[in-house]
Scaffold this motif. Structure first.
Motif, PDB file in Angstrom:
ATOM      1  N   GLN A 151      -5.504  -2.250  -0.163  1.00 29.83           N
ATOM      2  CA  GLN A 151      -5.653  -3.088   1.028  1.00 29.83           C
ATOM      3  C   GLN A 151      -6.990  -3.827   1.014  1.00 29.83           C
ATOM      4  O   GLN A 151      -7.072  -5.002   1.404  1.00 29.83           O
ATOM      5  CB  GLN A 151      -5.546  -2.229   2.289  1.00 29.83           C
ATOM      6  CG  GLN A 151      -4.138  -1.736   2.590  1.00 29.83           C
ATOM      7  CD  GLN A 151      -4.090  -0.884   3.831  1.00 29.83           C
ATOM      8  OE1 GLN A 151      -4.837   0.094   3.966  1.00 29.83           O
ATOM      9  NE2 GLN A 151      -3.215  -1.231   4.766  1.00 29.83           N
ATOM     10  N   CYS A 152      -8.035  -3.157   0.553  1.00 28.28           N
ATOM     11  CA  CYS A 152      -9.339  -3.812   0.444  1.00 28.28           C
ATOM     12  C   CYS A 152      -9.274  -4.977  -0.531  1.00 28.28           C
ATOM     13  O   CYS A 152      -9.790  -6.073  -0.256  1.00 28.28           O
ATOM     14  CB  CYS A 152     -10.398  -2.808  -0.016  1.00 28.28           C
ATOM     15  SG  CYS A 152     -10.758  -1.499   1.166  1.00 28.28           S
ATOM     16  N   LEU A 199     -12.537   4.346   4.639  1.00 30.03           N
ATOM     17  CA  LEU A 199     -11.828   5.045   3.566  1.00 30.03           C
ATOM     18  C   LEU A 199     -12.656   6.165   2.954  1.00 30.03           C
ATOM     19  O   LEU A 199     -12.105   7.053   2.294  1.00 30.03           O
ATOM     20  CB  LEU A 199     -11.428   4.054   2.470  1.00 30.03           C
ATOM     21  CG  LEU A 199     -10.421   2.975   2.853  1.00 30.03           C
ATOM     22  CD1 LEU A 199     -10.122   2.085   1.663  1.00 30.03           C
ATOM     23  CD2 LEU A 199      -9.146   3.601   3.379  1.00 30.03           C
ATOM     24  N   ARG A 254     -13.682   0.061   6.316  1.00 25.53           N
ATOM     25  CA  ARG A 254     -12.358   0.497   6.754  1.00 25.53           C
ATOM     26  C   ARG A 254     -12.265   2.012   6.938  1.00 25.53           C
ATOM     27  O   ARG A 254     -11.194   2.534   7.264  1.00 25.53           O
ATOM     28  CB  ARG A 254     -11.290   0.045   5.747  1.00 25.53           C
ATOM     29  CG  ARG A 254     -11.092  -1.470   5.709  1.00 25.53           C
ATOM     30  CD  ARG A 254     -10.183  -1.884   4.549  1.00 25.53           C
ATOM     31  NE  ARG A 254      -9.907  -3.313   4.585  1.00 25.53           N
ATOM     32  CZ  ARG A 254      -8.825  -3.874   5.106  1.00 25.53           C
ATOM     33  NH1 ARG A 254      -7.893  -3.092   5.643  1.00 25.53           N
ATOM     34  NH2 ARG A 254      -8.653  -5.176   5.087  1.00 25.53           N
ATOM     35  N   ARG A 313      -7.212   3.810  14.182  1.00 28.85           N
ATOM     36  CA  ARG A 313      -8.283   2.809  14.228  1.00 28.85           C
ATOM     37  C   ARG A 313      -8.157   1.906  15.418  1.00 28.85           C
ATOM     38  O   ARG A 313      -7.110   1.699  15.919  1.00 28.85           O
ATOM     39  CB  ARG A 313      -8.251   1.981  12.937  1.00 28.85           C
ATOM     40  CG  ARG A 313      -8.597   2.871  11.736  1.00 28.85           C
ATOM     41  CD  ARG A 313      -8.504   2.061  10.468  1.00 28.85           C
ATOM     42  NE  ARG A 313      -8.613   2.981   9.351  1.00 28.85           N
ATOM     43  CZ  ARG A 313      -8.224   2.706   8.152  1.00 28.85           C
ATOM     44  NH1 ARG A 313      -7.691   1.550   7.871  1.00 28.85           N
ATOM     45  NH2 ARG A 313      -8.363   3.577   7.174  1.00 28.85           N
ATOM     46  N   ALA A 345      -1.009   7.135   5.397  1.00 33.09           N
ATOM     47  CA  ALA A 345      -1.614   5.824   5.576  1.00 33.09           C
ATOM     48  C   ALA A 345      -1.326   5.268   6.962  1.00 33.09           C
ATOM     49  O   ALA A 345      -2.193   4.687   7.606  1.00 33.09           O
ATOM     50  CB  ALA A 345      -1.096   4.864   4.502  1.00 33.09           C
ATOM     51  N   PRO A 391       0.814  -1.227   0.000  1.00 32.12           N
ATOM     52  CA  PRO A 391       0.000   0.000   0.000  1.00 32.12           C
ATOM     53  C   PRO A 391       0.844   1.272   0.000  1.00 32.12           C
ATOM     54  O   PRO A 391       0.456   2.281  -0.605  1.00 32.12           O
ATOM     55  CB  PRO A 391      -0.819  -0.136   1.284  1.00 32.12           C
ATOM     56  CG  PRO A 391      -0.914  -1.601   1.522  1.00 32.12           C
ATOM     57  CD  PRO A 391       0.393  -2.166   1.054  1.00 32.12           C
ATOM     58  N   ALA A 424     -14.297  -0.851   1.586  1.00 32.19           N
ATOM     59  CA  ALA A 424     -13.712   0.468   1.810  1.00 32.19           C
ATOM     60  C   ALA A 424     -14.500   1.234   2.873  1.00 32.19           C
ATOM     61  O   ALA A 424     -13.922   1.928   3.718  1.00 32.19           O
ATOM     62  CB  ALA A 424     -13.676   1.262   0.510  1.00 32.19           C
ATOM     63  N   PRO A 460      -3.639   8.268  -0.537  1.00 28.95           N
ATOM     64  CA  PRO A 460      -4.116   7.422   0.562  1.00 28.95           C
ATOM     65  C   PRO A 460      -5.333   6.586   0.179  1.00 28.95           C
ATOM     66  O   PRO A 460      -5.450   5.436   0.589  1.00 28.95           O
ATOM     67  CB  PRO A 460      -4.454   8.440   1.657  1.00 28.95           C
ATOM     68  CG  PRO A 460      -3.596   9.624   1.363  1.00 28.95           C
ATOM     69  CD  PRO A 460      -3.503   9.688  -0.127  1.00 28.95           C
ATOM     70  N   GLY A 462      -5.558   2.558   0.370  1.00 30.32           N
ATOM     71  CA  GLY A 462      -6.600   1.862   1.116  1.00 30.32           C
ATOM     72  C   GLY A 462      -7.380   0.901   0.257  1.00 30.32           C
ATOM     73  O   GLY A 462      -7.724  -0.214   0.699  1.00 30.32           O
ATOM     74  N   THR A 505      -3.461   7.008   9.474  1.00 32.35           N
ATOM     75  CA  THR A 505      -4.854   6.544   9.421  1.00 32.35           C
ATOM     76  C   THR A 505      -5.012   5.240  10.156  1.00 32.35           C
ATOM     77  O   THR A 505      -5.947   5.039  10.932  1.00 32.35           O
ATOM     78  CB  THR A 505      -5.289   6.387   7.942  1.00 32.35           C
ATOM     79  OG1 THR A 505      -5.164   7.645   7.288  1.00 32.35           O
ATOM     80  CG2 THR A 505      -6.738   5.902   7.872  1.00 32.35           C
ATOM     81  N   ARG A 506      -4.042   4.317   9.945  1.00 30.13           N
ATOM     82  CA  ARG A 506      -4.142   3.029  10.607  1.00 30.13           C
ATOM     83  C   ARG A 506      -3.999   3.177  12.124  1.00 30.13           C
ATOM     84  O   ARG A 506      -4.598   2.443  12.901  1.00 30.13           O
ATOM     85  CB  ARG A 506      -3.057   2.084  10.078  1.00 30.13           C
ATOM     86  CG  ARG A 506      -3.290   1.655   8.638  1.00 30.13           C
ATOM     87  CD  ARG A 506      -2.419   0.451   8.312  1.00 30.13           C
ATOM     88  NE  ARG A 506      -0.999   0.768   8.390  1.00 30.13           N
ATOM     89  CZ  ARG A 506      -0.312   1.235   7.367  1.00 30.13           C
ATOM     90  NH1 ARG A 506      -0.886   1.473   6.203  1.00 30.13           N
ATOM     91  NH2 ARG A 506       0.985   1.484   7.493  1.00 30.13           N
TER      92      ARG A 506
END
Length: 376
Positions: free
Chosen positions: A236-237, A262, A260, A376, A369, A223, A257, A229, A233, A372-373
């Protein structure tokens, strides 16, 4: 009324006046040269430097003269200036602005001739910093050279040259574990072909959605290799759906998405669906293109970061080695993935492993990225 003069300065040495105050290394060079002019036999105590280690042409010419001329008899040297005259005459062949008064100034400003090895070590350290800065700058310029027929190979060769400079500095100044360099934050790297990168990444995502079985053919694509970004993402999906053997189509990718988060940045679901519904080419082709951009972006970031390290005179050679090796480890990682993607096996330059995990992103998306992770 005459103005007082600074014994450390000599305007005759420069064709044009320099409005910048001298750096500390200038005084270290003067002290070293003064020690050698006063006691030429101390040249045997000096190691690790050459004429090109000095920051000015005049100092380089003087050191070359002192190094090449036979040393004088100590008793005779104490009584006359014959040897100093020879040094001056030889030095003038390379630096016409040298004067006899400047040689005498160098002798006057040398605090302790017996400290010549310490002065030489300072000169060597500053030269190492300039060498590293120059090699890092060349790496960045190579990344942006659009005339190169084989940019990846040329950039990797420039990275190898930079690593060789780091290795040489390390052999002279072994790093101390845990001492990291300081530097101001470097600006984010923006891909020069930003529009093209976005378009190709969209084609990659759409093609992978249409042919999810082909995702397994690009395990080397991450990614962080994507420019945006949202694209990172969505990749990753796609990889998550393919790994779970779930159905893959624009709608299932869109739903993943949403799960997650996004779409929280304002991305329109309809736009995402339209993007994922326009495949072209092959997943492997577009993936290789994305990885190529990531490699070049990583090289540019690494060069700029190391250049920033070397541009800070407060960083010692120990710190420069540690910081540079940590940064070069990022190039080594993406280089390995590039070789897996292309089947190329050029000679890999030996890059020492960092003492701790390296931190700079490979593209502009990586930092965003990761942030963002983390939320979560």
């Amino acid at each position: 009324m005459p103005h007082p003069t600074d014994p450390y300065e000599d305007d005759d040495l420069d064709d044009l006046p320099d409005t910048h105050p001298p750096q500390p290394v200038r005084y270290a060079e003067q002290a070293l040269l003064g020690a050698l002019l006063l006691d030429p036999h101390r040249l045997g105590d000096v190691s690790g430097i050459a004429a090109d280690s000095f920051s000015t042409a005049a100092h380089a010419a003087l050191f070359a003269s002192i190094s090449t001329l036979p040393p004088p008899d100590p008793a005779e040297h104490a009584k006359n200036t014959d040897w100093l005259n020879q040094v001056l005459a030889t030095g003038r062949e390379q630096a016409r602005g040298l004067t006899a008064s400047y040689l005498h100034t160098l002798i006057q400003v040398c605090p302790w001739p017996r400290h010549a090895p310490a002065y030489a070590r300072m000169v060597e350290a500053e030269h190492a910093r300039r060498r590293l800065q120059s090699a890092a700058e060349r790496l960045g310029l190579t990344v942006h050279d659009t005339s190169l027929p084989h940019p990846v190979q040329t950039v990797l060769a420039a990275a190898d040259a930079l690593a060789a400079v780091v290795d040489d500095i390390a052999s002279r100044f072994p790093p101390r574990a845990g001492i990291l360099p300081r530097t101001a934050a470097t600006p984010p790297v923006i891909a020069p072909d930003y529009t093209e990168a976005v378009q190709e990444e969209q084609l990659l995502l759409a093609t992978a959605t249409a042919h999810p079985a082909d995702i397994e053919s690009v395990p080397w694509l991450l990614p962080a290799d994507f420019t945006l970004p949202l694209h990172a993402g969505l990749w990753q999906c796609l990889t998550a759906l393919a790994r779970r053997r779930d159905p893959v189509d624009p709608v299932t990718v869109l739903w993943e998405a949403q799960q997650r988060g996004l779409l929280d940045d304002g991305s329109e679901p309809g736009e995402v669906l339209r993007m994922l519904a326009e495949p072209a080419g092959s997943v492997e082709h577009w993936g290789e293109r994305a990885l190529r951009r990531s490699l070049l972006a990583t090289a540019e970031y690494t060069g700029r970061l190391i250049e920033a390290y070397a541009g800070d005179p407060a960083n010692t050679p120990f710190q420069l080695v540690v910081g540079a090796r940590r940064s070069l480890a990022d190039i080594a990682a993406v280089r390995t993935r590039w070789q897996h993607a292309t089947g190329a096996t050029p000679p890999q330059q030996r890059l020492p492993a960092p003492t701790t995990r390296a931190g700079p992103p490979t593209t502009t998306v990586a930092h965003a990225a990761r942030s963002t992770r983390a939320t979560r």
